[in-house]
Write a protein that holds these residues in place. Structure first.
Motif, PDB file in Angstrom:
ATOM      1  N   ARG A  33       0.706  -1.151  -0.126  1.00 38.86           N
ATOM      2  CA  ARG A  33       0.083   0.009  -0.064  1.00 38.86           C
ATOM      3  C   ARG A  33       0.863   1.297   0.160  1.00 38.86           C
ATOM      4  N   ALA A  34       2.046   1.338   0.634  1.00 34.67           N
ATOM      5  CA  ALA A  34       2.954   2.198   0.927  1.00 34.67           C
ATOM      6  C   ALA A  34       3.478   2.560  -0.554  1.00 34.67           C
ATOM      7  N   ARG A  35       3.919   1.388  -1.239  1.00 35.68           N
ATOM      8  CA  ARG A  35       4.580   1.581  -2.494  1.00 35.68           C
ATOM      9  C   ARG A  35       3.502   2.272  -3.620  1.00 35.68           C
ATOM     10  N   ILE A  36       2.304   1.810  -3.441  1.00 35.23           N
ATOM     11  CA  ILE A  36       1.389   2.338  -4.270  1.00 35.23           C
ATOM     12  C   ILE A  36       0.917   3.803  -4.233  1.00 35.23           C
ATOM     13  N   GLU A  37       0.812   4.097  -2.929  1.00 38.17           N
ATOM     14  CA  GLU A  37       0.558   5.545  -2.515  1.00 38.17           C
ATOM     15  C   GLU A  37       1.861   6.202  -2.873  1.00 38.17           C
ATOM     16  N   GLY A  38       2.974   5.959  -2.738  1.00 39.81           N
ATOM     17  CA  GLY A  38       4.203   6.531  -3.304  1.00 39.81           C
ATOM     18  C   GLY A  38       4.439   6.767  -4.743  1.00 39.81           C
ATOM     19  N   ARG A  39       3.938   5.697  -5.538  1.00 38.25           N
ATOM     20  CA  ARG A  39       3.711   5.966  -7.034  1.00 38.25           C
ATOM     21  C   ARG A  39       2.909   6.846  -7.206  1.00 38.25           C
ATOM     22  N   ASN A  40       1.501   6.848  -6.700  1.00 42.68           N
ATOM     23  CA  ASN A  40       0.632   7.857  -6.949  1.00 42.68           C
ATOM     24  C   ASN A  40       1.040   9.131  -6.760  1.00 42.68           C
ATOM     25  N   ALA A  41       1.880   9.306  -5.620  1.00 45.00           N
ATOM     26  CA  ALA A  41       2.228  10.759  -5.437  1.00 45.00           C
ATOM     27  C   ALA A  41       3.403  11.317  -6.305  1.00 45.00           C
ATOM     28  N   GLU A  42       4.135  10.324  -6.813  1.00 42.93           N
ATOM     29  CA  GLU A  42       5.091  10.579  -7.790  1.00 42.93           C
ATOM     30  C   GLU A  42       4.423  11.027  -9.253  1.00 42.93           C
ATOM     31  N   ARG A  43       3.624  10.217  -9.484  1.00 42.68           N
ATOM     32  CA  ARG A  43       2.801  10.460 -10.789  1.00 42.68           C
ATOM     33  C   ARG A  43       2.193  11.772 -10.542  1.00 42.68           C
ATOM     34  N   ALA A  44       1.489  12.194  -9.455  1.00 43.77           N
ATOM     35  CA  ALA A  44       0.620  13.569  -9.193  1.00 43.77           C
ATOM     36  C   ALA A  44       1.897  14.648  -9.382  1.00 43.77           C
ATOM     37  N   ALA A  45       2.885  14.573  -8.825  1.00 48.52           N
ATOM     38  CA  ALA A  45       4.002  15.528  -8.888  1.00 48.52           C
ATOM     39  C   ALA A  45       4.419  15.517 -10.192  1.00 48.52           C
ATOM     40  N   VAL A  46       4.765  14.471 -10.956  1.00 50.85           N
ATOM     41  CA  VAL A  46       5.132  14.746 -12.431  1.00 50.85           C
ATOM     42  C   VAL A  46       3.845  15.511 -13.033  1.00 50.85           C
ATOM     43  N   ALA A  47       2.730  14.977 -13.181  1.00 55.76           N
ATOM     44  CA  ALA A  47       1.683  15.461 -13.851  1.00 55.76           C
ATOM     45  C   ALA A  47       1.479  17.051 -13.417  1.00 55.76           C
ATOM     46  N   GLN A  48       1.744  17.414 -12.211  1.00 55.58           N
ATOM     47  CA  GLN A  48       1.610  18.757 -11.851  1.00 55.58           C
ATOM     48  C   GLN A  48       3.012  19.535 -12.556  1.00 55.58           C
ATOM     49  N   ALA A  49       4.063  19.102 -12.379  1.00 53.39           N
ATOM     50  CA  ALA A  49       5.208  19.746 -13.044  1.00 53.39           C
ATOM     51  C   ALA A  49       5.124  19.838 -14.764  1.00 53.39           C
ATOM     52  N   THR A  50       4.485  18.821 -15.208  1.00 52.89           N
ATOM     53  CA  THR A  50       4.308  18.940 -16.758  1.00 52.89           C
ATOM     54  C   THR A  50       3.238  20.058 -16.778  1.00 52.89           C
ATOM     55  N   LEU A  51       2.074  20.116 -16.271  1.00 57.44           N
ATOM     56  CA  LEU A  51       1.122  21.081 -16.533  1.00 57.44           C
ATOM     57  C   LEU A  51       1.509  22.491 -16.214  1.00 57.44           C
ATOM     58  N   ASP A  52       2.511  22.565 -15.215  1.00 61.13           N
ATOM     59  CA  ASP A  52       3.262  24.023 -14.868  1.00 61.13           C
ATOM     60  C   ASP A  52       4.096  24.350 -16.107  1.00 61.13           C
ATOM     61  N   ALA A  53       4.741  23.359 -16.658  1.00 62.60           N
ATOM     62  CA  ALA A  53       5.941  23.838 -17.505  1.00 62.60           C
ATOM     63  C   ALA A  53       4.868  24.256 -18.867  1.00 62.60           C
ATOM     64  N   THR A  54       4.045  23.302 -19.344  1.00 63.99           N
ATOM     65  CA  THR A  54       3.100  23.624 -20.173  1.00 63.99           C
ATOM     66  C   THR A  54       2.604  25.047 -20.242  1.00 63.99           C
ATOM     67  N   LYS A  55       2.138  25.449 -18.959  1.00 66.66           N
ATOM     68  CA  LYS A  55       1.519  26.821 -18.961  1.00 66.66           C
ATOM     69  C   LYS A  55       2.416  27.837 -19.224  1.00 66.66           C
ATOM     70  N   GLU A  56       3.663  27.498 -18.622  1.00 70.78           N
ATOM     71  CA  GLU A  56       4.935  28.562 -18.808  1.00 70.78           C
ATOM     72  C   GLU A  56       5.121  28.640 -20.174  1.00 70.78           C
ATOM     73  N   ARG A  57       5.313  27.552 -21.004  1.00 72.85           N
ATOM     74  CA  ARG A  57       5.683  27.572 -22.517  1.00 72.85           C
ATOM     75  C   ARG A  57       4.366  28.284 -23.284  1.00 72.85           C
ATOM     76  N   VAL A  58       3.274  28.163 -22.903  1.00 75.49           N
ATOM     77  CA  VAL A  58       2.077  28.822 -23.475  1.00 75.49           C
ATOM     78  C   VAL A  58       2.238  30.363 -23.408  1.00 75.49           C
ATOM     79  N   LYS A  59       2.766  30.728 -22.229  1.00 72.82           N
ATOM     80  CA  LYS A  59       3.079  32.154 -21.939  1.00 72.82           C
ATOM     81  C   LYS A  59       4.331  32.615 -22.753  1.00 72.82           C
TER      82      LYS A  59
END
Length: 92
Positions: A33-59
């Motif tokens: 369970r801890a591994r799954i939660e860790g993976r999900n947290a990492e995926r969420a962080a990567v998705a957020q970083a990608t979204l932030d980079a995309t917003k910055e790129r659009v600007k």
């Protein structure tokens, strides 16, 4: 005293069995369970970083599209003599 010595192996065996049960619960239930939660947290962080980079790129893209040829040259190269030729070029 002898009674305590007779009970010691049983107490040690009970402690070992209890430790084995706790270890198995950790390995089979809690760690996955801890591994799954860790993976999900990492995926969420990567998705957020990608979204932030995309917003910055659009600007950045919007800003660069508003620049003329001379301003674009200065933005990328700095004030160099090669950019001076672009002052007279009109953007269409």
């Amino acid at each position: 005293m002898i009674a305590l010595l007779k009970q010691a192996p049983a107490a040690i065996a009970g402690a070992l069995v209890g430790a084995a049960v706790v270890f198995l619960m950790m390995e089979l239930i809690f760690l996955p369970r801890a591994r799954i939660e860790g993976r999900n947290a990492e995926r969420a962080a990567v998705a957020q970083a990608t979204l932030d980079a995309t917003k910055e790129r659009v600007k950045d893209d919007a800003k660069l599209q508003r620049l003329g040829a001379y301003d674009l040259c200065v933005e990328y190269l700095g004030r160099v003599p090669e950019c001076e030729r672009l002052r007279t070029v009109r953007s269409e």
